[in-house]
Design a protein around this motif. Structure first.
Motif, PDB file in Angstrom:
ATOM      1  N   UNK A 174       1.078  -1.159   0.075  1.00  0.00           N
ATOM      2  CA  UNK A 174      -0.249   0.137   0.191  1.00  0.00           C
ATOM      3  C   UNK A 174       0.960   1.233   0.271  1.00  0.00           C
ATOM      4  N   UNK A 175       2.026   0.810   1.311  1.00  0.00           N
ATOM      5  CA  UNK A 175       2.810   2.198   1.002  1.00  0.00           C
ATOM      6  C   UNK A 175       3.535   3.154  -0.447  1.00  0.00           C
ATOM      7  N   UNK A 176       4.186   1.724  -0.750  1.00  0.00           N
ATOM      8  CA  UNK A 176       4.024   1.484  -2.231  1.00  0.00           C
ATOM      9  C   UNK A 176       3.468   2.410  -3.407  1.00  0.00           C
ATOM     10  N   UNK A 177       2.395   1.664  -3.173  1.00  0.00           N
ATOM     11  CA  UNK A 177       2.159   2.112  -4.405  1.00  0.00           C
ATOM     12  C   UNK A 177       0.880   3.417  -4.284  1.00  0.00           C
ATOM     13  N   UNK A 178       1.470   4.186  -3.731  1.00  0.00           N
ATOM     14  CA  UNK A 178       0.884   5.840  -2.897  1.00  0.00           C
ATOM     15  C   UNK A 178       0.963   6.790  -3.918  1.00  0.00           C
ATOM     16  N   UNK A 179       2.629   6.480  -3.786  1.00  0.00           N
ATOM     17  CA  UNK A 179       3.237   7.675  -4.335  1.00  0.00           C
ATOM     18  C   UNK A 179       2.776   7.938  -6.008  1.00  0.00           C
ATOM     19  N   UNK A 180       2.556   6.647  -6.935  1.00  0.00           N
ATOM     20  CA  UNK A 180       2.110   6.693  -7.861  1.00  0.00           C
ATOM     21  C   UNK A 180       0.846   6.760  -7.942  1.00  0.00           C
ATOM     22  N   UNK A 181      -0.316   6.113  -7.320  1.00  0.00           N
ATOM     23  CA  UNK A 181      -1.664   6.385  -7.451  1.00  0.00           C
ATOM     24  C   UNK A 181      -2.009   8.255  -7.212  1.00  0.00           C
ATOM     25  N   UNK A 182      -0.721   8.860  -6.443  1.00  0.00           N
ATOM     26  CA  UNK A 182      -0.961  10.207  -5.798  1.00  0.00           C
ATOM     27  C   UNK A 182      -0.914  11.502  -7.589  1.00  0.00           C
ATOM     28  N   UNK A 183       0.327  10.464  -7.700  1.00  0.00           N
ATOM     29  CA  UNK A 183       0.598  11.753  -9.040  1.00  0.00           C
ATOM     30  C   UNK A 183      -0.552  11.251 -10.360  1.00  0.00           C
ATOM     31  N   UNK A 184      -1.403  10.620  -9.882  1.00  0.00           N
ATOM     32  CA  UNK A 184      -3.067  10.242 -10.853  1.00  0.00           C
ATOM     33  C   UNK A 184      -4.562  10.427 -10.730  1.00  0.00           C
ATOM     34  N   UNK A 185      -4.186  10.206  -8.456  1.00  0.00           N
ATOM     35  CA  UNK A 185      -5.287  10.303  -7.965  1.00  0.00           C
ATOM     36  C   UNK A 185      -5.090  11.756  -7.022  1.00  0.00           C
ATOM     37  N   UNK A 186      -6.511  11.833  -6.907  1.00  0.00           N
ATOM     38  CA  UNK A 186      -6.352  13.103  -5.736  1.00  0.00           C
ATOM     39  C   UNK A 186      -6.424  12.259  -4.284  1.00  0.00           C
ATOM     40  N   UNK A 187      -5.554  12.875  -3.174  1.00  0.00           N
ATOM     41  CA  UNK A 187      -5.747  12.649  -1.880  1.00  0.00           C
ATOM     42  C   UNK A 187      -6.701  12.054  -1.436  1.00  0.00           C
ATOM     43  N   UNK A 188      -8.389  13.244  -1.563  1.00  0.00           N
ATOM     44  CA  UNK A 188      -9.789  12.458  -1.086  1.00  0.00           C
ATOM     45  C   UNK A 188      -9.637  10.997  -1.975  1.00  0.00           C
ATOM     46  N   UNK A 189      -9.311  10.758  -2.949  1.00  0.00           N
ATOM     47  CA  UNK A 189      -9.823   9.511  -3.375  1.00  0.00           C
ATOM     48  C   UNK A 189      -8.655   8.452  -2.576  1.00  0.00           C
ATOM     49  N   UNK A 190      -7.634   8.522  -2.711  1.00  0.00           N
ATOM     50  CA  UNK A 190      -6.810   7.322  -2.374  1.00  0.00           C
ATOM     51  C   UNK A 190      -6.834   6.851  -0.313  1.00  0.00           C
ATOM     52  N   UNK A 191      -6.961   8.282   0.387  1.00  0.00           N
ATOM     53  CA  UNK A 191      -7.269   7.843   1.370  1.00  0.00           C
ATOM     54  C   UNK A 191      -8.711   7.406   1.493  1.00  0.00           C
ATOM     55  N   UNK A 192      -9.880   8.123   0.927  1.00  0.00           N
ATOM     56  CA  UNK A 192     -11.078   7.087   1.035  1.00  0.00           C
ATOM     57  C   UNK A 192     -10.764   5.182   1.297  1.00  0.00           C
ATOM     58  N   UNK A 193      -9.594   5.507  -0.117  1.00  0.00           N
ATOM     59  CA  UNK A 193     -10.312   3.740  -0.465  1.00  0.00           C
ATOM     60  C   UNK A 193      -9.257   3.207   0.863  1.00  0.00           C
ATOM     61  N   UNK A 194      -8.240   3.742   0.542  1.00  0.00           N
ATOM     62  CA  UNK A 194      -7.959   3.650   2.339  1.00  0.00           C
ATOM     63  C   UNK A 194      -8.028   3.094   3.562  1.00  0.00           C
ATOM     64  N   UNK A 195      -9.112   4.499   3.948  1.00  0.00           N
ATOM     65  CA  UNK A 195     -10.154   3.827   5.439  1.00  0.00           C
ATOM     66  C   UNK A 195     -11.295   3.018   4.658  1.00  0.00           C
ATOM     67  N   UNK A 196     -11.831   2.773   3.530  1.00  0.00           N
ATOM     68  CA  UNK A 196     -13.276   1.804   3.176  1.00  0.00           C
ATOM     69  C   UNK A 196     -12.295   0.460   3.123  1.00  0.00           C
ATOM     70  N   UNK A 197     -11.405   0.095   2.330  1.00  0.00           N
ATOM     71  CA  UNK A 197     -10.706  -0.689   2.684  1.00  0.00           C
ATOM     72  C   UNK A 197     -10.251  -1.596   4.419  1.00  0.00           C
ATOM     73  N   UNK A 198      -9.566  -0.668   4.920  1.00  0.00           N
ATOM     74  CA  UNK A 198      -9.809  -1.302   6.939  1.00  0.00           C
ATOM     75  C   UNK A 198     -10.956  -1.258   7.129  1.00  0.00           C
TER      76      UNK A 198
END
Length: 478
Positions: free
Chosen positions: A315-339
């Motif tokens: 998760x921590x390794x994939x996040x920087x690549x995702x954050x270049x393309x997606x907003x922090x809102x979407x990445x953080x929301x996805x992380x919280x909902x997966x948890x």
């Protein structure tokens, strides 16, 4: 000011920051495994034993704001080095302690050192790494260490206690800390900034945080009706309200309230608090389940959490690549909902739940969600902060996480104990009653994580983070 580090020279600074954060976080859990041995060797009473853990958590959580501001005013690299030096000296003293009082005092001083080091390690990422890719890698490592430290602490604590004895859970910090100090010379020191620490603000803020963290700790031990905890909560509310008033009027505040005007940053702090409640509380409950219901040894229980560590790294390794393309809102929301999904998955445990078919997959998903969420929130909290406020901005994020961890342990432990003690569950037998309590606590954890996702969705930025057109080389860009 010294030029910042590019990709070619980033190896040692990356390792220094990652190792420093790992060492500080693992001390939240490494001592837990050694508690029975410490109790036998030092003849610690049951009343005083929790303070071997709580003294560290209390000092660490309560002094983070002060540690971050000291770094802003007097230099972050120097503050980090002072913090690590204090932590190493206290670890050595803890390993030599012959009485409960000396050990608890050493743990409190360890917390002081950690409070100086942790926020400044995060803030130094902005001043040390020049390019976005390296800076994101450093943030990913920092975020991964925040979760991995808990697992590593359990594993290392079990191995050291079983082989060399409990004193080595303290002594192990000495060589690691000295190596961090040696390598810290490669970190780029940020400029010192004008301002005063403010004795009144420091006293009110620190006093309020001590009362708050201590109250949360007591709630976890004695339940929600503990009168001392309720008095402490009231004291914390008064002290922190007075602290905010003094900061609003101060020309050189310990906590610049302007940081909260950025909705994205305020949302990151609120989401981090809730995100830490869920996974860390879940970690606590499932570890108890593994030992008390499935009868695993402490070391086996630590090993059982390796899928969580794997998910966290992914998760921590994939996040920087995702954050270049997606907003922090979407990445953080996805992380919280997966948890949240993982916590709910855990809530369906029974007395004889299978590890590989049930627990291990849920651990992997929990780690994946936490890794994604922490990285997105770290970026939202510390990118685009004015250079003279990077330390306190980092300290606020660390404080939210520490309070979230303490709150998660308190709430979920109280829920589990209350449900287990209910007459209907007590009649089911010891193991079935425990499982009923754990299952309910995990449903609560899932609900808190869904709330974290909602906070992230409604407060964080909807745009992907890009490099600003800033010319100040010290600016924490992203």
């Amino acid at each position: 000011m010294t030029a910042r580090t590019g990709q070619r020279g980033a190896g040692v600074p990356l390792l220094v920051i990652a190792t420093a954060q790992l060492m500080l976080v693992l001390d939240d859990s490494i001592v837990n495994i050694a508690l029975p041995s410490i109790q036998r060797d030092l003849d610690v009473t049951a009343v005083h034993l929790p303070w071997v853990v709580n003294a560290y958590i209390l000092a660490f959580g309560a002094l983070l704001l002060l540690g971050g501001r000291i770094g802003d005013l007097w230099g972050r690299r120097g503050a980090l080095q002072a913090g690590i030096a204090i932590f190493v000296a206290a670890s050595f003293a803890g390993g030599l302690a012959q009485t409960t009082g000396l050990l608890v005092a050493a743990r409190a001083v360890q917390g002081l050192g950690a409070a100086l080091a942790a926020p400044n390690a995060l803030a130094l990422i902005a001043t040390t790494f020049a390019d976005r890719a390296t800076r994101d890698k450093a943030l990913a490592l920092y975020g991964a260490m925040s979760g991995l430290g808990i697992v590593v602490g359990l594993l290392l604590g079990g191995v050291l206690t079983d082989t060399l004895g409990w004193r080595w859970v303290f002594f192990i910090n000495v060589p690691i800390g000295l190596l961090v100090l040696l390598g810290s010379r490669t970190l780029v020191a940020a400029d010192r900034h004008r301002g005063r620490l403010g004795a009144l603000g420091a006293a009110l803020g620190t006093g309020g945080m001590v009362a708050l963290v201590y109250a949360i700790t007591r709630l976890g031990e004695d339940g929600f009706t503990d009168p001392v905890a309720l008095v402490l909560l009231a004291a914390a509310a008064v002290l922190l309200a007075a602290f905010v008033l003094t900061q609003a009027r101060s020309a050189s505040p310990l906590l610049p309230l302007g940081l909260f005007r950025d909705r994205n940053r305020s949302g990151a702090y609120a989401t981090m608090l809730l995100l830490a409640v869920g996974p860390m509380g879940t970690f606590y409950v499932i570890t108890l389940y593994l030992q008390q219901v499935q009868q695993l040894s402490p070391l086996q229980a630590g090993l059982a959490w390796l899928p969580f560590a794997l998910g966290l790294v992914i998760g921590a390794g994939a996040a920087p690549k995702l954050l270049v393309r997606l907003a922090p809102r979407h990445v953080a929301t996805a992380g919280a909902l997966l948890s949240a999904a993982a916590a709910f998955w855990f809530s369906t445990i029974g007395v004889e739940t299978g590890y590989w078919t049930h627990l291990a997959p849920a651990m992997l998903v929990l780690g994946l969600g936490f890794g994604l969420g922490v990285m997105a929130l770290t970026q939202a909290a510390v990118y685009r902060v004015e250079p003279d406020k990077a330390g306190i901005a980092s300290a606020l994020l660390n404080t939210a996480q520490q309070i979230g961890v303490a709150l998660g342990l308190a709430v979920l432990a109280a829920v589990a104990a209350t449900i287990t003690a209910a007459p209907a569950n007590a009649a089911l037998g010891a193991e079935a009653g425990l499982v009923a309590g754990y299952s309910t606590a995990l449903v609560v954890a899932s609900a808190l994580l869904v709330l974290a996702g909602l906070v992230a969705l409604t407060t964080l930025s909807g745009r992907a983070t890009t490099e600003p057109a800033a010319t100040d080389p010290a600016a924490p860009v992203g």
